[in-house]
Scaffold this motif. Structure first.
Motif, PDB file in Angstrom:
ATOM      1  N   LEU A 127      38.203  48.747  30.093  1.00  0.00           N
ATOM      2  CA  LEU A 127      38.049  50.198  30.063  1.00  0.00           C
ATOM      3  C   LEU A 127      39.349  50.870  30.483  1.00  0.00           C
ATOM      4  O   LEU A 127      39.977  50.470  31.474  1.00  0.00           O
ATOM      5  CB  LEU A 127      36.916  50.581  31.032  1.00  0.00           C
ATOM      6  N   ARG A 128      39.740  51.876  29.696  1.00  0.00           N
ATOM      7  CA  ARG A 128      40.906  52.689  30.043  1.00  0.00           C
ATOM      8  C   ARG A 128      40.532  54.164  29.929  1.00  0.00           C
ATOM      9  O   ARG A 128      39.648  54.523  29.151  1.00  0.00           O
ATOM     10  CB  ARG A 128      42.081  52.402  29.109  1.00  0.00           C
ATOM     11  N   PHE A 129      41.263  55.002  30.651  1.00  0.00           N
ATOM     12  CA  PHE A 129      40.993  56.440  30.613  1.00  0.00           C
ATOM     13  C   PHE A 129      42.119  57.188  29.919  1.00  0.00           C
ATOM     14  O   PHE A 129      43.262  56.726  29.847  1.00  0.00           O
ATOM     15  CB  PHE A 129      40.777  56.971  32.037  1.00  0.00           C
ATOM     16  N   LYS A 130      41.736  58.398  29.426  1.00  0.00           N
ATOM     17  CA  LYS A 130      42.675  59.258  28.706  1.00  0.00           C
ATOM     18  C   LYS A 130      42.826  60.569  29.461  1.00  0.00           C
ATOM     19  O   LYS A 130      41.836  61.136  29.933  1.00  0.00           O
ATOM     20  CB  LYS A 130      42.143  59.544  27.299  1.00  0.00           C
ATOM     21  N   TYR A 190      35.756  38.244  40.601  1.00  0.00           N
ATOM     22  CA  TYR A 190      37.056  38.611  40.049  1.00  0.00           C
ATOM     23  C   TYR A 190      37.633  39.777  40.828  1.00  0.00           C
ATOM     24  O   TYR A 190      37.007  40.829  40.942  1.00  0.00           O
ATOM     25  CB  TYR A 190      36.937  38.958  38.557  1.00  0.00           C
ATOM     26  N   LYS A 191      38.800  39.574  41.366  1.00  0.00           N
ATOM     27  CA  LYS A 191      39.516  40.585  42.134  1.00  0.00           C
ATOM     28  C   LYS A 191      40.782  40.913  41.371  1.00  0.00           C
ATOM     29  O   LYS A 191      41.671  40.086  41.236  1.00  0.00           O
ATOM     30  CB  LYS A 191      39.830  40.044  43.533  1.00  0.00           C
ATOM     31  N   LEU A 192      40.843  42.112  40.835  1.00  0.00           N
ATOM     32  CA  LEU A 192      41.879  42.438  39.857  1.00  0.00           C
ATOM     33  C   LEU A 192      42.592  43.733  40.243  1.00  0.00           C
ATOM     34  O   LEU A 192      42.323  44.800  39.680  1.00  0.00           O
ATOM     35  CB  LEU A 192      41.229  42.573  38.475  1.00  0.00           C
ATOM     36  N   PRO A 193      43.509  43.678  41.182  1.00  0.00           N
ATOM     37  CA  PRO A 193      44.244  44.886  41.570  1.00  0.00           C
ATOM     38  C   PRO A 193      45.415  45.169  40.630  1.00  0.00           C
ATOM     39  O   PRO A 193      46.025  44.260  40.073  1.00  0.00           O
ATOM     40  CB  PRO A 193      44.746  44.536  42.978  1.00  0.00           C
ATOM     41  N   SER A 194      45.714  46.455  40.463  1.00  0.00           N
ATOM     42  CA  SER A 194      46.909  46.910  39.747  1.00  0.00           C
ATOM     43  C   SER A 194      47.067  46.262  38.371  1.00  0.00           C
ATOM     44  O   SER A 194      48.082  45.634  38.057  1.00  0.00           O
ATOM     45  CB  SER A 194      48.155  46.659  40.604  1.00  0.00           C
ATOM     46  N   THR A 195      46.045  46.417  37.544  1.00  0.00           N
ATOM     47  CA  THR A 195      46.076  45.909  36.183  1.00  0.00           C
ATOM     48  C   THR A 195      46.167  47.093  35.209  1.00  0.00           C
ATOM     49  O   THR A 195      46.059  48.250  35.608  1.00  0.00           O
ATOM     50  CB  THR A 195      44.825  45.071  35.880  1.00  0.00           C
ATOM     51  N   THR A 196      46.316  46.798  33.944  1.00  0.00           N
ATOM     52  CA  THR A 196      46.519  47.854  32.947  1.00  0.00           C
ATOM     53  C   THR A 196      45.215  48.381  32.355  1.00  0.00           C
ATOM     54  O   THR A 196      45.235  49.187  31.426  1.00  0.00           O
ATOM     55  CB  THR A 196      47.417  47.346  31.808  1.00  0.00           C
ATOM     56  N   SER A 197      44.064  47.898  32.885  1.00  0.00           N
ATOM     57  CA  SER A 197      42.754  48.418  32.495  1.00  0.00           C
ATOM     58  C   SER A 197      41.758  47.945  33.540  1.00  0.00           C
ATOM     59  O   SER A 197      42.046  47.022  34.305  1.00  0.00           O
ATOM     60  CB  SER A 197      42.339  47.909  31.110  1.00  0.00           C
ATOM     61  N   MET A 198      40.578  48.580  33.573  1.00  0.00           N
ATOM     62  CA  MET A 198      39.474  47.986  34.336  1.00  0.00           C
ATOM     63  C   MET A 198      38.997  46.798  33.533  1.00  0.00           C
ATOM     64  O   MET A 198      38.761  46.908  32.322  1.00  0.00           O
ATOM     65  CB  MET A 198      38.347  48.991  34.533  1.00  0.00           C
ATOM     66  N   GLN A 199      38.844  45.647  34.197  1.00  0.00           N
ATOM     67  CA  GLN A 199      38.634  44.414  33.454  1.00  0.00           C
ATOM     68  C   GLN A 199      37.378  43.668  33.890  1.00  0.00           C
ATOM     69  O   GLN A 199      36.901  43.842  35.004  1.00  0.00           O
ATOM     70  CB  GLN A 199      39.852  43.502  33.612  1.00  0.00           C
ATOM     71  N   ARG A 200      36.860  42.875  32.948  1.00  0.00           N
ATOM     72  CA  ARG A 200      35.697  42.009  33.177  1.00  0.00           C
ATOM     73  C   ARG A 200      34.465  42.783  33.626  1.00  0.00           C
ATOM     74  O   ARG A 200      33.689  42.329  34.452  1.00  0.00           O
ATOM     75  CB  ARG A 200      36.051  40.906  34.175  1.00  0.00           C
ATOM     76  N   MET A 201      34.313  43.986  33.041  1.00  0.00           N
ATOM     77  CA  MET A 201      33.183  44.841  33.410  1.00  0.00           C
ATOM     78  C   MET A 201      31.970  44.523  32.525  1.00  0.00           C
ATOM     79  O   MET A 201      31.370  45.398  31.921  1.00  0.00           O
ATOM     80  CB  MET A 201      33.576  46.314  33.268  1.00  0.00           C
ATOM     81  N   GLY A 202      31.617  43.252  32.442  1.00  0.00           N
ATOM     82  CA  GLY A 202      30.473  42.830  31.662  1.00  0.00           C
ATOM     83  C   GLY A 202      30.878  42.045  30.435  1.00  0.00           C
ATOM     84  O   GLY A 202      31.955  42.253  29.874  1.00  0.00           O
ATOM     85  N   ILE A 203      30.003  41.124  30.024  1.00  0.00           N
ATOM     86  CA  ILE A 203      30.267  40.278  28.871  1.00  0.00           C
ATOM     87  C   ILE A 203      29.257  40.593  27.771  1.00  0.00           C
ATOM     88  O   ILE A 203      28.104  40.912  28.044  1.00  0.00           O
ATOM     89  CB  ILE A 203      30.178  38.782  29.252  1.00  0.00           C
ATOM     90  N   ILE A 228      46.199  57.669  26.423  1.00  0.00           N
ATOM     91  CA  ILE A 228      45.609  56.558  27.173  1.00  0.00           C
ATOM     92  C   ILE A 228      46.585  56.099  28.246  1.00  0.00           C
ATOM     93  O   ILE A 228      47.781  55.922  27.977  1.00  0.00           O
ATOM     94  CB  ILE A 228      45.285  55.382  26.244  1.00  0.00           C
ATOM     95  N   ASP A 229      46.071  55.909  29.451  1.00  0.00           N
ATOM     96  CA  ASP A 229      46.892  55.358  30.521  1.00  0.00           C
ATOM     97  C   ASP A 229      46.883  53.838  30.412  1.00  0.00           C
ATOM     98  O   ASP A 229      45.853  53.200  30.633  1.00  0.00           O
ATOM     99  CB  ASP A 229      46.359  55.798  31.882  1.00  0.00           C
ATOM    100  N   THR A 230      48.027  53.254  30.058  1.00  0.00           N
ATOM    101  CA  THR A 230      48.151  51.801  29.943  1.00  0.00           C
ATOM    102  C   THR A 230      48.990  51.220  31.077  1.00  0.00           C
ATOM    103  O   THR A 230      49.386  50.063  31.031  1.00  0.00           O
ATOM    104  CB  THR A 230      48.791  51.415  28.595  1.00  0.00           C
ATOM    105  N   GLY A 231      49.251  52.059  32.083  1.00  0.00           N
ATOM    106  CA  GLY A 231      50.014  51.581  33.231  1.00  0.00           C
ATOM    107  C   GLY A 231      49.167  50.722  34.149  1.00  0.00           C
ATOM    108  O   GLY A 231      47.956  50.591  33.983  1.00  0.00           O
ATOM    109  N   THR A 232      49.807  50.146  35.149  1.00  0.00           N
ATOM    110  CA  THR A 232      49.097  49.269  36.090  1.00  0.00           C
ATOM    111  C   THR A 232      48.427  50.114  37.171  1.00  0.00           C
ATOM    112  O   THR A 232      48.703  49.983  38.361  1.00  0.00           O
ATOM    113  CB  THR A 232      50.067  48.253  36.717  1.00  0.00           C
ATOM    114  N   ASN A 233      47.511  50.956  36.719  1.00  0.00           N
ATOM    115  CA  ASN A 233      46.878  51.937  37.602  1.00  0.00           C
ATOM    116  C   ASN A 233      45.391  51.683  37.824  1.00  0.00           C
ATOM    117  O   ASN A 233      44.674  52.579  38.254  1.00  0.00           O
ATOM    118  CB  ASN A 233      47.062  53.339  37.018  1.00  0.00           C
ATOM    119  N   TYR A 234      44.953  50.466  37.534  1.00  0.00           N
ATOM    120  CA  TYR A 234      43.524  50.176  37.620  1.00  0.00           C
ATOM    121  C   TYR A 234      43.282  49.011  38.587  1.00  0.00           C
ATOM    122  O   TYR A 234      44.016  48.029  38.578  1.00  0.00           O
ATOM    123  CB  TYR A 234      42.969  49.786  36.255  1.00  0.00           C
ATOM    124  N   ASP A 235      42.230  49.145  39.396  1.00  0.00           N
ATOM    125  CA  ASP A 235      41.731  48.033  40.206  1.00  0.00           C
ATOM    126  C   ASP A 235      40.291  47.751  39.796  1.00  0.00           C
ATOM    127  O   ASP A 235      39.532  48.692  39.515  1.00  0.00           O
ATOM    128  CB  ASP A 235      41.701  48.378  41.700  1.00  0.00           C
TER     129      ASP A 235
END
Lengths: 172, 174
Positions: A51-54, A82-95, A60-67
């Motif tokens: 997930l990314r925000f606009k 999963y511990k995912l600090p400072s990534t380019t999207s919110m990640q692994r939010m469901g399969i 779209i913010d593609t910077g490393t602004n997501y935890d």
């Protein structure tokens, strides 16, 4: 009596790799509920919601602004963390794989320029590649930029073609 | 438009206060399940814990009858298993007050109008901790007294609830 869960928009996609909702957040709501129900077109396993925000200019913010911090309950082994600090999207939010699944996101304060944007996700999905299994997610995420977000993009880590519907509601 | 999520009571903090209550004289007992959402919750003191109590006859219950268990989700290290029994409040998550930081949550309240069963709560928190990381908690709690209650109180382990914090109580229509 009026309801306080108000439908905003629904978007259906067919065989594409991303889903966008543009200019859907406003000062009318502080809290939003997003239903995301899709399946990928070919079983490939491990299709995680990203997930990314606009911003107000629909950029779209593609910077490393997501935890993100996500717990994955699963039927085949120890629950994964999963511990995912400072990534380019919110990640692994469901399969979600070829046999589908469902995810509910709750999104807090996206339009508030003085606040970060916070997200909760709850997912139940099916990993359709051996070993097939129930795989879910209970997670949280933050977009660490205090700005007015007006929209978002969902995609999956495998860039798999997918079909489904996203529906957004405001909680009045 | 008809609907099933009905707003009962809302409080937006306009000057810092020690606690916020939802319900009490505004409680509507016609629902079996209630939803509480709060957003932009900020403490005046950095690094404090979120605490919750039920209201009985519109007064917060302060005796040690609260149990809770939750998974603490965090982006820096192994997730926490938090459990406590016989406390004077439910305690969930940790809040910071740096720029952009706040805490948000969705709670569900069960059996609050049922005098013959315990009161239950489920909790989903998401916020920034005072350690500049995403921090939340997913879990629940019980108040181990069979009694009816009519609201819920929020406060911090230290300091006040700051301006801009918003709390809303909804009923889920039967």
């Amino acid at each position: 009596m009026a309801t306080n869960l108000e439908f905003i928009k629904s978007v259906t996609i067919s065989s594409t790799t991303v889903i966008d909702m543009n200019f859907v957040f406003s000062d009318e709501y502080d809290v939003y509920v997003l239903k995301w129900d899709f399946s990928v077109d070919t079983a490939s396993g491990g299709n995680w919601n990203y997930l990314r925000f606009k911003d107000s200019g629909n950029t779209i913010d593609t910077g490393t602004n997501y935890d993100s911090a996500v717990l994955h309950p699963r039927t085949d082994g120890t629950f994964s963390e999963y511990k995912l600090p400072s990534t380019t999207s919110m990640q692994r939010m469901g399969i979600q794989d070829q046999l589908g699944g469902g995810t509910i996101f709750t999104i807090y304060n996206p339009f508030d320029s003085g606040s970060y944007t916070f997200v909760q996700c709850q997912n139940s999905g099916w990993d359709n590649v051996s070993p097939t299994r129930l795989f879910g997610a209970k997670g949280i995420g933050v977009h660490k930029v205090a700005q007015s977000n007006t929209g978002f993009r969902i995609f999956n880590n495998a860039v798999s073609s997918m079909s489904g519907t996203a529906s957004l509601y405001g909680v009045k | 438009m008809s609907g099933s999520l009905i707003k009962i009571h809302e409080v937006t903090v306009t000057s810092a206060v020690s606690s916020v209550t939802l319900g009490g004289s505004d409680w509507d007992s016609s629902y079996d399940v209630y939803m509480v959402k709060f957003s932009n919750l900020k403490p005046t003191t950095d690094n404090v814990l979120n605490r919750v109590r039920i209201l009985v006859s519109s007064s917060p219950v302060i005796t040690a009858e609260y149990d809770s268990a939750n998974k603490g989700l965090r982006s820096d290290t192994t997730f926490d298993n938090n459990a406590s029994v016989n406390q004077a409040y439910w305690e969930f998550d940790r809040s910071g007050n740096a720029t952009g930081e706040n805490t948000n949550a969705t709670l569900y309240l069960f059996n609050f109008n049922n005098a013959s069963e315990y009161n239950f709560i489920t909790t989903e928190f998401s916020g920034s901790s005072p350690f500049d990381l995403i921090y939340g908690a997913t879990g629940g709690g019980v108040h181990t007294v069979a009694q009816a209650s009519n609201g819920i109180q929020f406060f911090f382990s230290s300091g006040n609830i700051d301006t801009g914090s918003k709390f809303t109580l909804y009923g889920l229509k039967k």
